[in-house]
Design an enzyme around this catalytic site. Structure first.
Site, PDB file in Angstrom:
ATOM      1  N   LYS A   1     -58.832 -20.925 -36.256  1.00  0.00           N
ATOM      2  CA  LYS A   1     -57.596 -21.620 -35.863  1.00  0.00           C
ATOM      3  C   LYS A   1     -57.525 -21.895 -34.357  1.00  0.00           C
ATOM      4  CE  LYS A   1     -54.883 -20.073 -39.799  1.00  0.00           C
ATOM      5  NZ  LYS A   1     -53.639 -19.494 -40.288  1.00  0.00           N
TER       6      LYS A   1
ATOM      7  N   ASP B   1     -48.298 -23.566 -39.919  1.00  0.00           N
ATOM      8  CA  ASP B   1     -47.830 -22.190 -40.200  1.00  0.00           C
ATOM      9  C   ASP B   1     -46.464 -22.016 -39.533  1.00  0.00           C
ATOM     10  OD1 ASP B   1     -50.071 -21.356 -41.607  1.00  0.00           O
ATOM     11  OD2 ASP B   1     -51.076 -20.540 -39.849  1.00  0.00           O
TER      12      ASP B   1
ATOM     13  N   SER C   1     -59.628 -19.047 -50.851  1.00  0.00           N
ATOM     14  CA  SER C   1     -58.465 -19.866 -50.489  1.00  0.00           C
ATOM     15  C   SER C   1     -57.802 -20.485 -51.721  1.00  0.00           C
ATOM     16  CB  SER C   1     -58.900 -20.987 -49.536  1.00  0.00           C
ATOM     17  OG  SER C   1     -57.816 -21.856 -49.321  1.00  0.00           O
TER      18      SER C   1
ATOM     19  N   ALA D   1     -50.404  -9.439 -34.027  1.00  0.00           N
ATOM     20  CA  ALA D   1     -50.437 -10.253 -32.804  1.00  0.00           C
ATOM     21  C   ALA D   1     -51.528 -11.320 -32.885  1.00  0.00           C
ATOM     22  CB  ALA D   1     -50.657  -9.359 -31.590  1.00  0.00           C
ATOM     23  N   GLY D   2     -51.870 -11.716 -34.109  1.00  0.00           N
ATOM     24  CA  GLY D   2     -52.848 -12.785 -34.273  1.00  0.00           C
ATOM     25  C   GLY D   2     -52.143 -14.137 -34.239  1.00  0.00           C
ATOM     26  N   GLY D   3     -52.878 -15.172 -34.662  1.00  0.00           N
ATOM     27  CA  GLY D   3     -52.324 -16.522 -34.640  1.00  0.00           C
ATOM     28  C   GLY D   3     -51.052 -16.639 -35.466  1.00  0.00           C
TER      29      GLY D   3
ATOM     30  N   GLY E   1     -46.363 -13.949 -49.141  1.00  0.00           N
ATOM     31  CA  GLY E   1     -47.029 -15.057 -48.461  1.00  0.00           C
ATOM     32  C   GLY E   1     -47.163 -16.341 -49.270  1.00  0.00           C
TER      33      GLY E   1
HETATM   34  P1  NAP Z   1     -55.698 -12.712 -37.093  1.00  0.00           P
HETATM   35  O1  NAP Z   1     -55.506 -13.637 -35.943  1.00  0.00           O
HETATM   36  O2  NAP Z   1     -57.074 -12.293 -37.484  1.00  0.00           O
HETATM   37  O3  NAP Z   1     -54.819 -11.391 -36.838  1.00  0.00           O
HETATM   38  C1  NAP Z   1     -54.938 -10.289 -37.701  1.00  0.00           C
HETATM   39  C2  NAP Z   1     -53.849  -9.287 -37.368  1.00  0.00           C
HETATM   40  O4  NAP Z   1     -53.927  -8.208 -38.317  1.00  0.00           O
HETATM   41  C3  NAP Z   1     -53.994  -8.668 -35.982  1.00  0.00           C
HETATM   42  O5  NAP Z   1     -52.714  -8.392 -35.471  1.00  0.00           O
HETATM   43  C4  NAP Z   1     -54.758  -7.363 -36.294  1.00  0.00           C
HETATM   44  O6  NAP Z   1     -54.569  -6.344 -35.355  1.00  0.00           O
HETATM   45  C5  NAP Z   1     -54.080  -6.962 -37.582  1.00  0.00           C
HETATM   46  N1  NAP Z   1     -54.897  -6.024 -38.362  1.00  0.00           N
HETATM   47  C6  NAP Z   1     -56.047  -6.285 -39.003  1.00  0.00           C
HETATM   48  N2  NAP Z   1     -56.495  -5.162 -39.628  1.00  0.00           N
HETATM   49  C7  NAP Z   1     -55.603  -4.195 -39.343  1.00  0.00           C
HETATM   50  C8  NAP Z   1     -55.505  -2.824 -39.681  1.00  0.00           C
HETATM   51  N3  NAP Z   1     -56.429  -2.219 -40.453  1.00  0.00           N
HETATM   52  N4  NAP Z   1     -54.443  -2.104 -39.233  1.00  0.00           N
HETATM   53  C9  NAP Z   1     -53.503  -2.699 -38.462  1.00  0.00           C
HETATM   54  N5  NAP Z   1     -53.535  -3.998 -38.098  1.00  0.00           N
HETATM   55  C10 NAP Z   1     -54.575  -4.748 -38.535  1.00  0.00           C
HETATM   56  O7  NAP Z   1     -55.045 -13.342 -38.425  1.00  0.00           O
HETATM   57  P2  NAP Z   1     -53.743 -14.278 -38.554  1.00  0.00           P
HETATM   58  O8  NAP Z   1     -54.151 -15.708 -38.656  1.00  0.00           O
HETATM   59  O9  NAP Z   1     -52.753 -13.895 -37.533  1.00  0.00           O
HETATM   60  O10 NAP Z   1     -53.248 -13.860 -40.015  1.00  0.00           O
HETATM   61  C11 NAP Z   1     -52.619 -12.618 -40.240  1.00  0.00           C
HETATM   62  C12 NAP Z   1     -52.363 -12.445 -41.727  1.00  0.00           C
HETATM   63  O11 NAP Z   1     -51.462 -13.472 -42.179  1.00  0.00           O
HETATM   64  C13 NAP Z   1     -53.641 -12.626 -42.546  1.00  0.00           C
HETATM   65  O12 NAP Z   1     -53.652 -11.653 -43.543  1.00  0.00           O
HETATM   66  C14 NAP Z   1     -53.516 -14.026 -43.137  1.00  0.00           C
HETATM   67  O13 NAP Z   1     -54.172 -14.117 -44.376  1.00  0.00           O
HETATM   68  C15 NAP Z   1     -52.009 -14.148 -43.305  1.00  0.00           C
HETATM   69  N6  NAP Z   1     -51.550 -15.551 -43.267  1.00  0.00           N
HETATM   70  C16 NAP Z   1     -50.953 -16.048 -44.380  1.00  0.00           C
HETATM   71  C17 NAP Z   1     -50.489 -17.360 -44.379  1.00  0.00           C
HETATM   72  C18 NAP Z   1     -49.828 -17.912 -45.605  1.00  0.00           C
HETATM   73  O14 NAP Z   1     -49.721 -19.121 -45.744  1.00  0.00           O
HETATM   74  N7  NAP Z   1     -49.344 -17.072 -46.487  1.00  0.00           N
HETATM   75  C19 NAP Z   1     -50.627 -18.167 -43.245  1.00  0.00           C
HETATM   76  C20 NAP Z   1     -51.248 -17.610 -42.112  1.00  0.00           C
HETATM   77  C21 NAP Z   1     -51.705 -16.298 -42.129  1.00  0.00           C
HETATM   78  P3  NAP Z   1     -55.641  -6.153 -34.156  1.00  0.00           P
HETATM   79  O15 NAP Z   1     -55.221  -7.137 -33.099  1.00  0.00           O
HETATM   80  O16 NAP Z   1     -55.461  -4.741 -33.768  1.00  0.00           O
HETATM   81  O17 NAP Z   1     -56.993  -6.431 -34.718  1.00  0.00           O
END
Ligand code: NAP
Length: 290
Positions: free
Chosen positions: A79, A116, A28, A138-140, A250
């Site tokens: 989260k 976020d 982080s 489709a995550g958080g 990001g």
């Molecule tokens: P999450 O709830 O774990 O969701 C992960 C997402 O990525 C799901 O849609 C998942 O699809 C998809 N995914 C994972 N591996 C994959 C693959 N090999 N091929 C296709 N899709 C894949 O995580 P989140 O909280 O939503 O975060 C998503 C991303 O945003 C992360 O990388 C996180 O680090 C980033 N983020 C950045 C910030 C920032 O401040 N820059 C803030 C929040 C999040 P499935 O449903 O099919 O598993």
């Protein structure tokens, strides 16, 4: 990422403690961001990472609150579970069903926020949303983006995720505004061709071998590409930059959500310039040492 930057603050009996809870958490950048903010405002406070496993989150939150930690950011995979542990939620955390910030109030109340979504709204204020948008994931984070898009009256949102059953939108959009599209399909490619803004809210890009073949030939100078990830070695970001598209990685969201969390937890105006500078230095240092 590691850094030689920043001096260890002098810890006194008055030093306030903040942190980030996640698993993993050592990657982080939030400690760098927050400690730079504290230094710049000369606040006697420190921000540290807490490695907490999923099954230990309830006792960890209770413990952190009872030892006087002021508040924490919450990152993967906590989260959603953290939002269920909160006594009060700042809008729109309740709608999204996830928090990334929890304030431990002296009364014992846990107040949660989803900065976020708030950061994304701010990020969108600098982006022209004058045509269809494709959202991947489709995550958080994707759900926070959907909420932010709902505030911007996008004309059409194409939404796709590898696991189709996760494409459940927590807020109301009419069918003519939000359409789900199968992952890896020709309709997804067509949606991306027709979109002026493409957002990657999947985890794709963190590993340098990650690719997203659908991105090939759909980006160009007229388009904006937002990627929530900021791995300097991301092939997705490299391809987007090479296409001439306007690219926002990001880091900007990290800063904006961090600033909103800072305000929520400290009630102070966040020192945005110092926070931006800390990230620029860190990434420059990484590039030099890498
Ligand atoms: P999450 O709830 O774990 O969701 C992960 C997402 O990525 C799901 O849609 C998942 O699809 C998809 N995914 C994972 N591996 C994959 C693959 N090999 N091929 C296709 N899709 C894949 O995580 P989140 O909280 O939503 O975060 C998503 C991303 O945003 C992360 O990388 C996180 O680090 C980033 N983020 C950045 C910030 C920032 O401040 N820059 C803030 C929040 C999040 P499935 O449903 O099919 O598993």
């Amino acid at each position: 990422m590691s850094s030689s930057r920043g001096m260890t603050p002098t810890i006194t009996g008055h030093t306030k403690v903040y942190g980030v809870v996640g698993d993993p958490v050592s990657h982080s950048l939030s400690p760098v961001l927050w400690n730079a903010a504290f230094r710049s405002l000369r606040i006697d406070a420190v921000y540290v990472p807490f490695h907490v496993r999923k099954e230990r989150l309830p006792e960890a939150m209770k413990g952190l609150s009872s030892v006087g930690v002021q508040g924490v950011n919450v990152t993967l995979p906590h989260k959603q579970s953290a939002s269920e542990l909160c006594d009060t939620l700042l809008p729109p955390a309740e709608i999204i069903g996830a928090v990334n910030t929890v304030r431990f109030e002296t009364s014992g109340v846990l107040a949660g926020a989803n900065t976020d979504a708030l950061g994304m709204c701010q990020l969108f204020s600098d982006v022209k949303i004058d045509g269809p948008v494709t959202l991947l994931g489709a995550g958080g984070a994707a759900k926070a983006i959907l909420w932010s898009l709902s505030q911007r009256k996008a004309t059409m949102i194409y939404w796709s995720n590898r696991t189709a059953i996760r494409l459940v939108c927590p807020m109301h959009f009419s069918d003519s505004l939000l359409q789900t599209v199968p992952w890896g399909s020709i309709p997804l490619k067509e949606a991306m061709v027709g979109s002026s803004l493409i957002i990657n809210a999947t985890s794709l890009g963190w590993r340098s071998e990650d690719t997203l073949p659908q991105l090939a030939n759909v980006l160009g100078p007229q388009k904006t590409y937002i990627d929530l990830n900021y791995n300097p070695a991301s092939r997705l970001l490299a391809a987007a930059r090479a296409s001439g598209a306007k690219v926002i990685d990001g880091i900007e969201l990290l800063i904006l959500q961090g600033a909103a969390s800072f305000n929520f937890l400290t009630h102070l105006e966040p020192p945005l310039n110092a926070m931006r500078k800390s990230m620029k230095f860190l990434l420059l240092e990484e590039r030099i040492s890498g």
